[in-house]
Write a protein that holds these residues in place. Structure first.
Motif, short mmCIF file in Angstrom:
data_model
loop_
_atom_site.label_atom_id
_atom_site.label_comp_id
_atom_site.label_asym_id
_atom_site.label_seq_id
_atom_site.Cartn_x
_atom_site.Cartn_y
_atom_site.Cartn_z
N PRO A 1 3.59 -9.67 4.13
CA PRO A 1 3.96 -9.75 2.71
C PRO A 1 4.28 -8.38 2.13
N ASP B 1 7.89 -8.04 -2.53
CA ASP B 1 7.15 -6.81 -2.29
C ASP B 1 6.21 -6.46 -3.44
N VAL B 2 6.61 -6.79 -4.68
CA VAL B 2 5.80 -6.35 -5.83
C VAL B 2 5.02 -7.49 -6.46
N PHE C 1 5.65 -15.16 -11.47
CA PHE C 1 6.57 -14.21 -10.85
C PHE C 1 7.25 -14.81 -9.60
N ARG D 1 -5.14 -8.88 -15.10
CA ARG D 1 -6.07 -7.94 -15.75
C ARG D 1 -5.76 -7.80 -17.25
N TRP D 2 -4.47 -7.79 -17.56
CA TRP D 2 -4.06 -7.61 -18.96
C TRP D 2 -4.46 -8.84 -19.80
N GLY E 1 1.11 -7.07 -6.67
CA GLY E 1 0.70 -6.05 -7.64
C GLY E 1 0.95 -6.51 -9.06
N TYR E 2 2.08 -7.17 -9.28
CA TYR E 2 2.42 -7.64 -10.63
C TYR E 2 1.37 -8.64 -11.12
N PHE F 1 4.94 -4.19 -16.19
CA PHE F 1 4.10 -4.57 -15.06
C PHE F 1 4.86 -4.44 -13.74
N LEU G 1 -1.84 -7.03 -12.09
CA LEU G 1 -1.74 -6.33 -13.38
C LEU G 1 -1.69 -7.32 -14.54
N MET G 2 -0.91 -8.37 -14.38
CA MET G 2 -0.80 -9.38 -15.44
C MET G 2 -2.14 -10.06 -15.69
N PHE H 1 14.06 -9.18 -17.85
CA PHE H 1 12.68 -9.65 -17.67
C PHE H 1 11.80 -8.96 -18.71
N ARG I 1 3.70 2.31 0.21
CA ARG I 1 3.46 1.38 1.32
C ARG I 1 4.79 0.75 1.78
N LEU I 2 5.63 0.38 0.80
CA LEU I 2 6.90 -0.25 1.15
C LEU I 2 7.83 0.72 1.88
N PHE J 1 9.94 -14.46 -7.93
CA PHE J 1 11.09 -13.74 -7.38
C PHE J 1 10.80 -13.31 -5.94
N ALA K 1 3.78 -2.07 -10.80
CA ALA K 1 3.52 -2.65 -9.47
C ALA K 1 4.37 -1.96 -8.42
N ARG K 2 5.62 -1.67 -8.78
CA ARG K 2 6.48 -1.01 -7.82
C ARG K 2 5.98 0.40 -7.53
N GLU L 1 6.70 -15.45 -16.13
CA GLU L 1 5.93 -14.22 -16.33
C GLU L 1 4.54 -14.34 -15.70
N GLU M 1 2.98 1.39 -7.60
CA GLU M 1 1.76 1.31 -6.79
C GLU M 1 2.07 0.93 -5.34
N THR M 2 3.15 0.13 -5.13
CA THR M 2 3.43 -0.34 -3.76
C THR M 2 4.53 0.48 -3.08
N ALA N 1 8.33 -8.65 -19.02
CA ALA N 1 7.15 -7.88 -18.61
C ALA N 1 7.54 -6.79 -17.62
#
Lengths: 289, 719
Positions: B719, A237-238, A214, A248-249, A241-242, B41, A245-246, B36, B52-53, A216, B45-46, A211, B48-49, B38
């Protein structure tokens, strides 16, 4: 290594033996057999504790203070929601498994020094509870309860807080063991409420390394562990961003806990329990002193 | 402005551009389900991206599709035809147009899936479509006619279009210089006087051999005087180089080492504008039609340009006319990749050897040496030896040649012998001790080339000095077909023959037609021949055993005897004339009593159009002008019986015109300069008469493909 020990009791014993016991003393002063010190009287002190002999000698009012060893009441609040059943690798404990081991060890240590240990297990409601007691049989009762736990249901910290507000009328130490993945945005405020009820609140924030990191890459169908939601995304791809966010939390949780005098302990489930408990117990001893 | 492709067939490659879409649709990887905790999040995240993706996916898809599409398009060689200012344009106004359509053999060259003639036809039809209603036109089909002509320009567009569409591929050499001159003459016709301009359009492949630039350029007679026409040359080859490889020569020579009917075939292969190649298959086929079969397969090493030569040997098994074809694998111009030859393989010659003085001692037997010489393994001669008694019983009609050795006289067979010779048989007579000149004179008067006289002894063999005194052959007729094979040092084998004794001959009457082939050094005839009716008679004044002469032990004996037998049988003079070239008139010499009934072309079909020109009643006999390469056959009618048959002996090979195989092209500037410079002439290398500039696009497409490749790499690694 801890994960390789099969039963909860075994894990608890192994952990407890590695921890220096009796590091803390009760922060409560009052009816005890052992005199501790004199303190100059101040308005509000009970008159029955005034040492009249000392008044005769020094013409000043002194109040006698006593040490007591066994009057701490501790609630171990364990989150058993669906998300606690996660483990990122087969050689690790689930978050619930780790929480149970941690809670069992704490119960063992508390009862051993005549403190009263209780248990509350919750997910979307409180599913099991044991009122704090100091008898040695309490440890067995707690371990039995923990041993039978399975993860399931949503996380609702509010349920646990309501339960404690009702049952823990005396000042108590409340130790919450949870991943805090509650969709209720009032989560942190509820924890602060416990503190305002004069409980000493400690949050053990349990997180799996997966967690936090990440790891993956490929296209993955992420499925919620508490409801039917799912999302398809390519890990790489994410990830950025993940992690943002994590991060910040986590920072937010730490900040709110600090502001509300709630002790916050972040725990990675690949972390040895000694590394978690020893600093925690040492801090409590220092604060008690 | 329009887009065209040099290799439109390769546009199928554009289908590759659908590969990314197909992969996206059919080979998409299924995502792995993972529980999963979390997930909030991840979802956030998805979200937000996602934009762009999505953009990145679209760009990636676009880059991959562009990469494949651009590469496929570049291979098809696209070009943008941008109009440019018209060159070679005179004053404005309607023009009388004369179109020359090249249908020569080189126009059969295949380029991009079409022949050059097909492209030229399309170009000409486009020219006709672009003509204004007040512009008359005419057409010259330039396909090898010696004197091409053109009708005066008129407005019958339908007729012109039909002629263009029907213009057949020719196989002859076309002289475009003559054709444009004919077109210019047509433009000078009064029918075109109303037009203000004279325009000449030539649709051709610009091969250099079709033009004679040393001739006068075309000039049009107009009411105002001679004028140069506007010339547009439509390049059917679209500026491409026309590489070609062809079989340029095929000769056959007897090769006894291979067998009794062995031949050595010299095959010449030429190339122009092609890359050097190793191990190019060259095959030799024998026969025609369904009976054709490959007998020799070989490999050639070919230079980039120039010629090479290969010799192949094969035993043709049987006598008579044999069709032989040497061929290369077909290339863009397949018509010249094979040459055919008709080889007359000498028939087996059946010889009756009459031994007039048999001997139990081999080396004293008159026929021993001759039989050995005629029966060699590669000899076409089949000899039967009989004595004088056997000769009396023999049926001469079963033989081609009779060779009498030391025979006292023909005896009762004299009349049959004379008849045999009259009807085409051959007779060889050698002398000896038993020969009786008087009886010969009495029984076979006039049969021998010259009457026998007396025996002369130059020296007694075995006596001192006899070797030096012996007579030697001199004044040998080396040009005689039977002796022609002796060249260089081989002649010594004949010149060294010595004779101790020989028959002197009486002078031959002038009308006897006797021809002395060799004399002794005293001037006496040693070898003499004469024609008798349809046959030949040859006389050797000495013996064919070691008794009078040592010829039998000389190296010249064996070949000379085989050649003499062949000559007397008439086999050596059955020589075929050289193959014809497409478009060249070929006189047909038919044997007496036969008439031409039909002509069969290389495809085996009767050519009634050409048979008409082969009229036997014409002066000098029938003449045929073959219009395509290959084996031509004649169907003849026996005037006596009225029966018709195809006579293989009259078949002949026709070769492609080598000038058409040479596909070297003229520089456009050379041709425009000959017509009068760029002021009046231009070469449209795109085949478009309107004048356009071709902008090749393939290099830009390749750049686009490279850019798409780089962009794809960047997008994948980002990325």
């Amino acid at each position: 290594m801890l994960a390789r020990l099969a039963g909860l009791r075994l894990r608890v014993r192994a952990t407890a033996e590695g921890v220096i016991s009796g590091l803390h003393r009760s922060p409560h002063h009052g009816q005890s057999v052992e005199f501790s010190e004199h303190k100059e009287y101040a308005p509000g002190d009970e008159l029955r504790h005034v040492d009249w002999k000392a008044f005769g000698k020094f013409d000043k009012y002194y109040v006698k203070r006593f040490e007591q060893e066994t009057n701490l009441r501790a609630w171990l609040v364990v989150d058993a929601s669906g998300s606690m059943g996660y483990r990122g690798a087969d050689d690790r404990l689930t978050k619930l498994g780790y929480a149970c081991t941690l809670a069992g060890t704490l119960a063992h240590l508390l009862v051993r020094q005549q403190d009263a240990a209780g248990l509350a297990v919750f997910s979307d409601k409180v599913t099991a509870a044991l009122t704090p007691r100091a008898e040695p049989s309490q440890v067995n009762a707690i371990l039995e309860t923990l041993d039978g736990l399975t993860a399931g249901g949503e996380t609702r910290v509010a349920a646990a807080v309501s339960f404690l507000a009702e049952r823990a009328r005396r000042r108590s130490a409340v130790m919450v063991l949870s991943d805090l993945l509650d969709r209720d945005e009032r989560l942190l405020r509820l924890l602060a409420d416990l503190r305002r009820r004069r409980h000493e609140v400690t949050v053990f924030h349990l997180l799996d390394p997966a967690e936090l990191d990440f790891p993956f890459d490929d296209p993955t169908l992420f499925q919620s562990m508490e409801d039917s939601r799912s999302v398809e995304a390519r890990g790489r791809d994410v990830r950025k961003g993940y992690l943002e966010l994590m991060g910040r939390w986590l920072e937010e949780v730490r900040r709110v806990c600090g502001e509300n005098d709630v002790e916050y302990v972040r725990v990675r489930t690949d972390q040895p329990l000694d590394d978690v408990l020893l600093p925690f117990l040492a801090r409590r001893e220092r604060s008690a002193a | 402005m329009s887009l065209s492709f040099l290799h439109p067939a390769l546009l199928w490659g554009l289908a590759a551009a659908a590969i990314p879409l197909a992969i996206h649709l059919f080979y998409r990887r299924r995502p792995k389900p993972v529980p999963f905790p979390a997930i909030d999040f991840v979802m956030q995240a998805r979200r937000e991206t996602e934009r762009r993706l999505k953009l990145r996916r679209v760009l990636l898809f676009t880059a991959r599709t562009a990469l494949l599409a651009a590469a496929a398009l570049a291979i098809a060689r696209p070009q943008l035809d941008a109009p440019e200012a018209r060159a070679a344009q005179g004053p404005a106004g309607p023009a009388a147009t004369a179109i020359v359509l090249d249908t020569s053999a080189s126009m059969a060259y295949r380029l991009g899936g079409k022949t050059l003639l097909e492209r030229a036809r399309e170009d000409v039809l486009e020219v006709l479509s672009a003509l204004g209603p007040d512009e008359p036109a005419t057409l010259v089909i330039c396909g090898g006619e010696a004197a091409p002509s053109a009708d005066p320009p008129d407005f019958d567009r339908v007729g012109l279009r039909r002629r263009v569409v029907d213009a057949a591929q020719g196989y002859a050499h076309a002289d475009l210089t003559t054709c444009v001159a004919a077109a210019a003459r047509a433009l000078g016709d009064p029918a075109a006087a109303a037009a203000r301009r004279r325009r000449l359009v030539v649709a051709t492949d610009l091969t250099a051999s079709a033009w004679r630039l040393d001739a006068q350029p075309p000039v049009v007679s107009t009411p105002a005087g001679p004028a140069r026409p506007e010339v547009t040359l439509l390049d059917a080859a679209r500026g491409e180089r026309l590489g070609n490889r062809w079989v340029s020569g095929l000769v056959a020579e007897p090769e006894p080492a291979v067998g009794s009917h062995g031949y050595r075939f010299g095959v010449a292969v030429s190339g122009e504008g092609v890359e050097a190649a190793r191990d190019v298959p060259l095959s030799l086929r024998v026969g025609s039609g369904k009976e054709e079969r490959t007998v020799v397969r070989s490999l050639l090493e070919l230079p980039a340009s120039g010629s090479t030569r290969k010799t192949l040997a094969h035993d043709l098994a049987a006598g008579g006319p044999v069709v032989v074809t040497a061929s290369l694998p077909p290339d863009a111009l397949p018509e010249d990749d094979a040459l055919t030859l008709v080889v007359d393989v000498p028939r087996d010659v059946k010889v009756l050897v009459v031994n007039g003085a048999p001997s139990a001692v081999r080396h004293r037997d008159a026929a021993y040496f001759l039989e050995a010489a005629l029966s060699g393994p590669a000899s076409p001669v089949r000899a039967t030896v009989v004595d004088a008694e056997g000769f009396g019983k023999a049926r001469l009609a079963d033989f081609d040649v009779v060779m009498m050795l030391d025979l006292r006289s023909p005896g009762p067979k004299a009349a049959e012998l004379a008849s045999f010779v009259e009807n085409g048989g051959g007779l060889f007579v050698a002398m000896g001790d038993d020969v009786d000149p008087d009886r010969y004179e009495a029984e076979a008067k006039g049969l021998l080339p010259a009457p026998l006289h007396v025996v002369k002894t130059a020296a007694e063999r075995g006596t001192p000095g006899a070797e030096a005194k012996a007579a030697r052959l001199a004044e040998i007729d080396w040009e005689h077909p039977a002796l022609r094979i002796f060249t260089g040092q081989a002649r010594e084998g004949l010149e060294s023959v010595r004779a101790w004794r020989y028959m002197l001959l009486k002078p031959a009457p002038r009308e006897s037609g006797a021809r002395v082939l060799a004399r002794y050094d005293d001037g006496a005839p040693a070898l003499i021949e004469a024609r008798r009716g349809r046959g030949r008679v040859m006389l050797y004044a000495s013996t064919l055993d070691p008794e009078w002469s040592d010829w039998t032990i000389r190296t010249s004996f064996l070949p000379a005897m085989q050649r003499i037998a062949g000559w007397l049988a008439g086999a050596l003079d059955e020589r075929r004339s050289a193959p014809s070239v497409v478009g060249a008139p070929r006189p047909l010499s038919l044997p007496a009593g036969l008439a031409l009934a039909g002509v069969l072309g290389p495809d085996g079909r009767e050519r009634r159009d050409l048979a008409a020109s082969g009229d036997p009643a014409r002066e000098g006999g029938p003449v045929l002008t073959p219009d395509r390469p290959g084996l031509w056959q004649l169907r003849i009618r026996d005037l006596a019986t009225g029966g018709e048959r195809i006579d293989p002996a009259l078949s002949f090979a026709v070769w492609p015109d080598p000038r058409e195989s040479d596909t070297r092209r003229l520089e456009p500037s050379e041709l425009t300069a000959w017509f009068g410079g760029e002021a009046v002439a231009r070469v449209a290398s795109d085949g478009k008469p309107g004048g356009s500039r071709q902008v090749p696009l393939w290099s830009w497409l390749l750049l686009l493909a490279i850019a798409a490749f780089l962009a794809e790499g960047l997008l994948v690694s980002s990325p």
